[in-house]
Design a protein around this motif. Structure first.
Motif, PDB file in Angstrom:
ATOM      1  N   PRO A 232     -17.896   2.023   9.206  1.00  0.00           N
ATOM      2  CA  PRO A 232     -19.019   2.929   8.882  1.00  0.00           C
ATOM      3  C   PRO A 232     -20.327   2.157   8.731  1.00  0.00           C
ATOM      4  O   PRO A 232     -20.352   1.064   8.171  1.00  0.00           O
ATOM      5  N   GLU A 251     -22.054   8.961  12.744  1.00  0.00           N
ATOM      6  CA  GLU A 251     -21.518   8.276  11.564  1.00  0.00           C
ATOM      7  C   GLU A 251     -20.537   9.179  10.809  1.00  0.00           C
ATOM      8  O   GLU A 251     -19.534   8.705  10.277  1.00  0.00           O
ATOM      9  N   HIS A 252     -20.834  10.489  10.779  1.00  0.00           N
ATOM     10  CA  HIS A 252     -19.890  11.418  10.150  1.00  0.00           C
ATOM     11  C   HIS A 252     -18.583  11.433  10.938  1.00  0.00           C
ATOM     12  O   HIS A 252     -17.487  11.496  10.352  1.00  0.00           O
ATOM     13  N   MET A 253     -18.696  11.386  12.284  1.00  0.00           N
ATOM     14  CA  MET A 253     -17.505  11.354  13.122  1.00  0.00           C
ATOM     15  C   MET A 253     -16.691  10.092  12.868  1.00  0.00           C
ATOM     16  O   MET A 253     -15.456  10.145  12.751  1.00  0.00           O
ATOM     17  N   GLU A 255     -16.698   8.263  10.152  1.00  0.00           N
ATOM     18  CA  GLU A 255     -16.099   8.380   8.822  1.00  0.00           C
ATOM     19  C   GLU A 255     -14.862   9.277   8.860  1.00  0.00           C
ATOM     20  O   GLU A 255     -13.822   8.958   8.266  1.00  0.00           O
ATOM     21  N   ARG A 256     -14.981  10.383   9.583  1.00  0.00           N
ATOM     22  CA  ARG A 256     -13.848  11.292   9.690  1.00  0.00           C
ATOM     23  C   ARG A 256     -12.694  10.654  10.447  1.00  0.00           C
ATOM     24  O   ARG A 256     -11.520  10.825  10.076  1.00  0.00           O
ATOM     25  N   LEU A 257     -13.013   9.916  11.522  1.00  0.00           N
ATOM     26  CA  LEU A 257     -11.977   9.210  12.282  1.00  0.00           C
ATOM     27  C   LEU A 257     -11.250   8.201  11.405  1.00  0.00           C
ATOM     28  O   LEU A 257     -10.015   8.092  11.452  1.00  0.00           O
ATOM     29  N   ASN A 258     -12.020   7.446  10.615  1.00  0.00           N
ATOM     30  CA  ASN A 258     -11.397   6.475   9.720  1.00  0.00           C
ATOM     31  C   ASN A 258     -10.473   7.159   8.726  1.00  0.00           C
ATOM     32  O   ASN A 258      -9.373   6.670   8.433  1.00  0.00           O
ATOM     33  N   GLN A 259     -10.928   8.307   8.211  1.00  0.00           N
ATOM     34  CA  GLN A 259     -10.086   9.041   7.272  1.00  0.00           C
ATOM     35  C   GLN A 259      -8.789   9.508   7.944  1.00  0.00           C
ATOM     36  O   GLN A 259      -7.700   9.378   7.368  1.00  0.00           O
ATOM     37  N   LEU A 260      -8.934  10.033   9.170  1.00  0.00           N
ATOM     38  CA  LEU A 260      -7.753  10.496   9.887  1.00  0.00           C
ATOM     39  C   LEU A 260      -6.822   9.351  10.255  1.00  0.00           C
ATOM     40  O   LEU A 260      -5.591   9.486  10.163  1.00  0.00           O
ATOM     41  N   GLU A 262      -6.572   6.427   8.687  1.00  0.00           N
ATOM     42  CA  GLU A 262      -5.926   5.956   7.464  1.00  0.00           C
ATOM     43  C   GLU A 262      -4.859   6.944   7.001  1.00  0.00           C
ATOM     44  O   GLU A 262      -3.766   6.539   6.570  1.00  0.00           O
ATOM     45  N   GLN A 263      -5.170   8.237   7.111  1.00  0.00           N
ATOM     46  CA  GLN A 263      -4.190   9.242   6.729  1.00  0.00           C
ATOM     47  C   GLN A 263      -2.946   9.142   7.610  1.00  0.00           C
ATOM     48  O   GLN A 263      -1.812   9.197   7.121  1.00  0.00           O
TER      49      GLN A 263
END
Length: 481
Positions: A232, A251-253, A255-260, A262-263
């Motif tokens: 990020p 950047e939101h994308m 961040e969301r990709l990193n969350q997905l 990691e999930q």
């Protein structure tokens, strides 16, 4: 709330459309104003110039033959010539109308006075013509012709020349003034145009930089994201609303990709942990029952020393299996685990099983996922050695290869033909369960270390099977709980 937030963002940032429109208005309005003023001035001068020129032309045409025409017609009338066609009353009235029309469009004082005198003289001339008409004596008519008619037409001609002189001077002055004003207007327009061009160029350059630089940064960011850099970062700051929205969205994308990611990674780790626990639950009871049966048999046969050795190996095996709850252990611990397993199995299959473990001592402290080698050895025993006649041999070896470690479990058992080997390799890629957890071992290695690591299976019918394990050199705290 989203609509209000979007409105606030648009207030903070200028849209490209409004910026370009503002730039166009800033350039077009002054240019249109200057063009309008220039045309108004030019039309004013052209109208005035055309009007004066028309007056001069009309007066000049009138003055060319008025005197001669009136004098000649009056002479024929007085001498009663057969060429006479009556009194020139109509011509005099036309001269009066001409003088009145010139009065209406004449602005200069001297010209107006001259043409007013022409009008008065024409009116006087008309009365003198009527006087001759009323006179019967030829001599008196001749006297009136010479003293009145000729004198009045001469004066009309002179005053008309005076009018033409003043109007021509005004025309010349107006032309000079118009040219001077035109040069001034052109100079001002050029100066204003240069100023506007400089301002517009500066604004355009600023706009170009404010667009191209963020877009270039966005391209670099997109390329970095395409290359796998999902770290990020602070959004690119731009004045334009559209570019700022793109950067914030990127950047939101990320961040969301990193969350997905990691999930998904956590879910995969939990899934593999569950599979590992299931694998242990499947292996341990079966293995434990057989081992305990063997220990009972050894005790009944009064082979106490072998029974003690087997109990010791079983204790070491389960101690290694537990590893204080750690999933990642050292290669030394994995080697001990395999050795305990083979020691136990060799007691059970003494007539058909022999083995060797040759792992380079320099690799002892490197990390490896627990239960990586033991399932491979178990597959070598049950699907290789037990499927052939005679003595079988299992060899476990480990050597360093640069930044990686190569571990090999090979046997001289039954092996596989080409078709069977192809199915096993395909099942390994498709993550289909084969043997004693080979697919799970391969998937765990790739999940933990990357797609370039894992298992490679080679086999030949009647000659045996070779399973290669490739893992990176990693040393740490000795494991992960």
């Amino acid at each position: 709330m989203r609509w209000r937030r979007k409105t606030d963002e648009m207030q903070k940032h200028v849209t490209l459309e409004s910026y370009i429109r503002k730039l166009q208005v800033m350039f077009l309005i002054p240019v249109a104003g200057m063009v309008f003023v220039t045309f108004v001035v030019l039309f004013s001068y052209v109208g005035q110039y055309s009007e004066i020129l028309h007056n001069v032309t009309t007066a000049s045409e009138f003055n060319q033959d008025f005197k001669e025409q009136i004098d000649l017609k009056m002479y024929y009338y007085v001498v009663e010539s057969h060429y006479s066609d009556g009194l020139p009353i109509e011509e005099v009235k036309e001269a009066q109308e001409l003088a009145k029309s010139l009065l209406d469009t004449t602005t200069q004082r001297e010209s107006w006075k001259a043409i007013n005198d022409v009008l008065n003289l024409c009116m006087n001339l008309e009365s003198k013509i009527h006087l001759i008409e009323e006179t019967d004596s030829y001599d008196e008519r001749q006297t009136q012709l010479e003293n009145n008619i000729y004198g009045l037409t001469s004066l009309i001609q002179d005053y008309m020349y005076t009018y033409l002189y003043h109007e021509a001077s005004l025309l010349n002055s107006l032309q000079a003034d118009m040219m001077e004003r035109l040069y001034l207007e052109i100079t001002l327009i050029i100066i204003a145009a240069v100023f506007l061009l400089l301002v517009t160029f500066r604004r355009s350059l600023r706009l170009s930089r404010s667009i191209t630089q963020p877009i270039s940064n966005l391209c670099s960011r997109v390329q970095a994201i395409g290359d796998g850099n999902l770290t990020p970062q602070t959004p690119i700051q731009a004045k334009e609303y559209e570019i700022q929205t793109l950067s914030d969205g990127f950047e939101h994308m990320v961040e969301r990709l990193n969350q997905l990611i990691e999930q998904n990674r956590q879910e995969q780790i939990r899934l593999r942990s569950a599979e590992l626990a299931l694998l242990q639950a499947q292996i341990n009871p079966h293995f434990l029952y057989n081992t305990l049966d063997t220990i009972v048999w050894l005790t009944e046969m009064e082979k106490n020393e072998q029974a003690v050795e087997m109990v010791t190996s079983l204790s070491a095996f389960f101690r290694s299996s537990l590893s204080n709850g750690r999933d990642i252990i050292t290669l030394r611990e994995e080697e001990q685990h395999v050795r305990s397993y083979l020691e136990i199995q060799q007691v059970r299959y003494k007539n058909i099983l022999d083995y060797s473990i040759e792992i380079d001592a320099s690799l002892a402290e490197y990390e490896i996922p627990k239960l990586t080698l033991q399932p491979l050895v178990e597959n070598a025993l049950y699907h290789g050695i037990k499927q052939k006649r005679g003595q079988g041999f299992i060899r476990v070896s480990g050597t360093p290869c640069g930044d990686t470690i190569s571990l090999i479990v090979e046997d001289n058992g039954a092996g596989m033909d080409e078709e069977c080997l192809k199915k096993v390799r395909g099942a390994l890629v498709r993550e289909q369960e084969i043997g004693f957890g080979l697919s799970t071992v391969h998937e765990r290695l790739q999940l933990l270390f990357g797609p370039e690591y894992g298992l490679q299976i080679d086999s030949e019918a009647g000659k045996g099977t070779r399973v290669s394990v490739k893992i990176p050199k990693r040393s740490g705290t000795g494991g992960r709980s």
